[in-house]
Write an enzyme that holds these catalytic residues in place. Structure first.
Site, PDB file in Angstrom:
ATOM      1  N   ASP A  33       7.093  -4.499  -5.194  1.00  0.00           N
ATOM      2  CA  ASP A  33       6.171  -4.578  -4.062  1.00  0.00           C
ATOM      3  C   ASP A  33       4.932  -5.401  -4.388  1.00  0.00           C
ATOM      4  O   ASP A  33       4.374  -6.066  -3.507  1.00  0.00           O
ATOM      5  CB  ASP A  33       5.758  -3.171  -3.625  1.00  0.00           C
ATOM      6  CG  ASP A  33       6.791  -2.548  -2.700  1.00  0.00           C
ATOM      7  OD1 ASP A  33       7.975  -2.912  -2.817  1.00  0.00           O
ATOM      8  OD2 ASP A  33       6.430  -1.701  -1.876  1.00  0.00           O
ATOM      9  N   CYS A  39      10.152   2.009  -9.433  1.00  0.00           N
ATOM     10  CA  CYS A  39       9.505   1.199  -8.398  1.00  0.00           C
ATOM     11  C   CYS A  39       9.860   1.695  -6.997  1.00  0.00           C
ATOM     12  O   CYS A  39      10.842   2.393  -6.792  1.00  0.00           O
ATOM     13  CB  CYS A  39       9.734  -0.280  -8.591  1.00  0.00           C
ATOM     14  SG  CYS A  39       9.078  -0.808 -10.219  1.00  0.00           S
ATOM     15  N   ASP A  40       9.056   1.269  -6.044  1.00  0.00           N
ATOM     16  CA  ASP A  40       8.793   2.000  -4.814  1.00  0.00           C
ATOM     17  C   ASP A  40       9.992   2.435  -3.982  1.00  0.00           C
ATOM     18  O   ASP A  40      10.195   3.612  -3.744  1.00  0.00           O
ATOM     19  CB  ASP A  40       7.858   1.168  -3.931  1.00  0.00           C
ATOM     20  CG  ASP A  40       6.487   0.970  -4.562  1.00  0.00           C
ATOM     21  OD1 ASP A  40       6.353   1.198  -5.767  1.00  0.00           O
ATOM     22  OD2 ASP A  40       5.560   0.571  -3.849  1.00  0.00           O
ATOM     23  N   LYS A  41      10.785   1.497  -3.465  1.00  0.00           N
ATOM     24  CA  LYS A  41      11.819   1.864  -2.494  1.00  0.00           C
ATOM     25  C   LYS A  41      13.121   2.288  -3.174  1.00  0.00           C
ATOM     26  O   LYS A  41      14.021   2.831  -2.531  1.00  0.00           O
ATOM     27  CB  LYS A  41      12.104   0.688  -1.547  1.00  0.00           C
ATOM     28  CG  LYS A  41      10.862   0.110  -0.888  1.00  0.00           C
ATOM     29  CD  LYS A  41      10.003   1.172  -0.252  1.00  0.00           C
ATOM     30  CE  LYS A  41       8.663   0.632   0.189  1.00  0.00           C
ATOM     31  NZ  LYS A  41       7.785   0.190  -0.893  1.00  0.00           N
ATOM     32  N   CYS A  87       3.739   0.835 -12.031  1.00  0.00           N
ATOM     33  CA  CYS A  87       2.286   0.633 -12.112  1.00  0.00           C
ATOM     34  C   CYS A  87       1.549   1.959 -12.301  1.00  0.00           C
ATOM     35  O   CYS A  87       1.865   2.955 -11.673  1.00  0.00           O
ATOM     36  CB  CYS A  87       1.799  -0.105 -10.879  1.00  0.00           C
ATOM     37  SG  CYS A  87       2.435  -1.793 -10.785  1.00  0.00           S
ATOM     38  N   GLU A 106       3.317  -3.438   3.806  1.00  0.00           N
ATOM     39  CA  GLU A 106       2.152  -2.762   3.260  1.00  0.00           C
ATOM     40  C   GLU A 106       0.915  -3.644   3.435  1.00  0.00           C
ATOM     41  O   GLU A 106       0.969  -4.856   3.217  1.00  0.00           O
ATOM     42  CB  GLU A 106       2.341  -2.459   1.775  1.00  0.00           C
ATOM     43  CG  GLU A 106       3.365  -1.386   1.513  1.00  0.00           C
ATOM     44  CD  GLU A 106       3.475  -1.012   0.051  1.00  0.00           C
ATOM     45  OE1 GLU A 106       4.113   0.006  -0.240  1.00  0.00           O
ATOM     46  OE2 GLU A 106       2.926  -1.743  -0.799  1.00  0.00           O
ATOM     47  N   SER A 134      -0.087   0.471   0.670  1.00  0.00           N
ATOM     48  CA  SER A 134       0.341   0.672  -0.702  1.00  0.00           C
ATOM     49  C   SER A 134      -0.216   1.984  -1.225  1.00  0.00           C
ATOM     50  O   SER A 134      -1.262   2.470  -0.761  1.00  0.00           O
ATOM     51  CB  SER A 134      -0.165  -0.482  -1.571  1.00  0.00           C
ATOM     52  OG  SER A 134      -0.065  -0.169  -2.940  1.00  0.00           O
TER      53      SER A 134
END
Length: 555
Positions: free
Chosen positions: A78, A119-121, A195, A444, A470
């Site tokens: 992202d 990581c995000d998704k 992150c 985002e 985010s």
């Protein structure tokens, strides 16, 4: 076993021949076939070390009596996709990830699955696949990145990716020199891992643990820590026990487990994206969990850990303090402790021996940062189906705010106005037509919010959008406003100068217009014209539902 479909019987001779071609003996083929679902890709920093994690998982599977087969999914970073058309693909990738896992697992008749996200998704996409397939499964994330460090006047400052995004706003406002930002760029992300703050990836890895789908430490052990590899091997071993005992994801991800996850989310002040993803996971698991329940959990759950971007602590600090088991032990009077976990134990047994080792990082239950949780859902005539705010990251003076709307029909328009210093103190920036259907893809808005924070305006200007934020966003940023503009939600009726009222303490988001005026304005709007007319995003926009339902596909 499910894998008998590809290896038992005379008519499966060709199948066995192909398995022999992989180097497996007859004795190997007779063992359970375990899918190791790795999200590794070389463009995502959080994934640099996932091949090593996968090797540890496979060693655990072998030692537990199974045969591992590693396969991959797609992955979007992202941070790299932010603030350009690539971000349109981030949330839509969640559905593709879930579908690709389904395809690989069903086509090859795996008996059980080990998921390796970071990581995000990827995390919610894999969780959606896990409950959809309902094969014995376990999660082992790649773990969080360490925070960056620099010494200033003899004091060590910890920095992260949100420092960089806010630094852009500081440079634009003349509050930082470009050379300093360039120095920070080389320090903020010191290596592999998701992150380092309580951003979306780390929120979801922690909530995977809280729901019982990952072993203790899944969410917080740093990516570079040797304990991460130990946990990976244990996960490979444990999936064989889950298979033997026929414990499946739908035995674990229940209404009570989702409730527990939201409680931990509130205590951590997690990413607003977690609401979207937990709703989608609940939907996939067949768990009825209306958005209105989130505020009930918020009202009873204290905010215990003030993590970046709301505070100064990173995931490495949370891990040192005792991690998710320590947080859940503080919350034990609010949780259902009888729920099952992939450890084979009830949650009560998982947290029994945990300790809160740092009461500044994890506040005691009776001494919270605030008596209510870090996320809230706002409702009103501007958001009849809700909007989400990370209240933990909102300045006290912005918890209630009344201001004139500055309306933009895209992130790019709003970013240009902010960079040109055309936004005034007290105004409320509105970014619409960025929802799941309107974007398409529900981008985002980290760049606009980071610019406002970097310019020192996050205590003066609010931002409202039908898009997302985010996990690194801070300030009075209200996202997921539903219905979205593309579906003729009230946000589409707004005009410059309309007065908007934000009341986070009372969960309200309203515009000072009558229902009649809103209806008349909406009736005069032209039909929404899709921005993308070909490819996956076109198909996504045709199938996706409201953010209030998790932006899942219609069935």
């Amino acid at each position: 076993m499910k894998s008998d479909a590809v290896k038992r019987g005379l008519e499966r001779a060709g199948h066995r021949a192909l398995l022999h071609a992989l180097g497996w003996s007859k004795a190997d083929i007779d063992k359970p076939l375990i899918g190791v679902i790795n999200s590794f890709t070389e463009i995502v920093p959080g994934h640099m070390h996932l091949p090593q994690i996968a090797q540890a998982v496979k060693a655990g599977v072998w030692s537990g009596g199974g045969v591992p087969f590693e396969v991959n999914t797609i992955a979007v970073c992202d941070g790299i996709a932010m603030n350009h058309p690539g971000m349109k693909y981030s949330l839509p990738s969640r559905e593709l990830i879930a579908d690709s896992v389904e395809i690989m697992a069903e086509a090859h008749a795996f008996d059980a699955l080990v998921f390796i996200p970071n990581c995000d998704k990827i995390i919610p996409g894999m969780l959606m696949a896990a409950v959809r397939l309902n094969l014995p499964a376990i999660f082992i994330s790649g773990g969080p990145m360490l925070a960056g460090r620099r010494e200033v006047n003899g004091k060590v400052d910890k920095i992260d990716l949100s420092t960089i995004f806010e630094g852009v706003g500081q440079v634009a406002a003349g509050r930082m020199k470009p050379e300093e930002l360039e120095e920070l760029e080389g320090l903020a992300c010191p290596g592999c891992g998701s992150c380092s703050g309580m951003f979306t990836a780390n929120t979801m890895n922690c909530l995977t643990e809280a729901m019982g789908m990952g072993l203790a430490g899944n969410g917080t052990i740093p990516a570079v820590d040797a304990r991460r590899l130990e946990l990976a091997q244990k996960a490979g071993q444990q999936v064989m026990r889950l298979l033997a005992e026929n414990i499946r994801p739908r035995d674990i991800i229940t209404r009570e487990a989702v409730d527990n996850a939201f409680a931990v989310d509130m205590a951590l002040g997690g990413s607003t994206n977690s609401v979207l993803h937990l709703m989608a996971i609940a939907h996939e698991a067949g768990v009825d969990f209306p958005l209105t329940l989130v505020n009930k959990i918020n009202q009873r759950t204290p905010h215990l850990a003030k993590m970046r971007p709301a505070g100064d602590y990173h995931l490495e600090d949370l891990d040192r303090a005792g991690g998710i088991p320590a947080v859940m032990k503080e919350l034990k009077t609010l949780l259902n402790l009888k729920v099952k976990t992939v450890s084979g134990k009830a949650l009560s047994d998982v947290i029994a021996d945990s300790n809160n080792n740092d009461k500044e990082v994890i506040r005691p239950f009776a001494q919270p940062h605030s008596p209510t949780g870090g996320l809230a859902i706002l409702f009103g005539n501007l958001a009849p189906e809700g909007g989400v705010v990370k209240r933990a990251a909102v300045a006290p003076e912005m918890m209630a705010h009344r201001g004139a709307a500055r309306v933009f029909d895209s992130e790019e328009e709003a970013t240009k106005a902010i960079m040109s210093k055309k936004i005034n103190a007290g105004e409320i920036v509105v970014i619409r037509y960025e929802g799941p259907k309107g974007g398409p893809g529900m981008r985002e808005m980290l760049t606009p919010t980071s610019l406002l924070s970097g310019m020192g305006m996050d205590k003066e200007v609010a931002l409202i959008t039908d898009g997302r934020f985010s996990g690194a966003t801070r300030g009075a940023a209200i996202g997921h406003v539903s219905p979205e503009a593309a579906s003729r939600g009230p946000i589409a009726a707004l005009r410059d100068g309309d007065i908007i009222k934000i009341d986070i303490e009372n969960y309200k988001l309203d515009v000072e217009l009558s229902d009649k005026e809103i209806s008349e304005r909406l009736a005069k709007l032209a039909e929404f014209e899709p921005k993308v007319k070909t490819g996956y995003l076109k198909r996504y926009a045709e199938k996706v539902t409201s953010a209030s339902t998790g932006a899942v596909f219609t069935r």
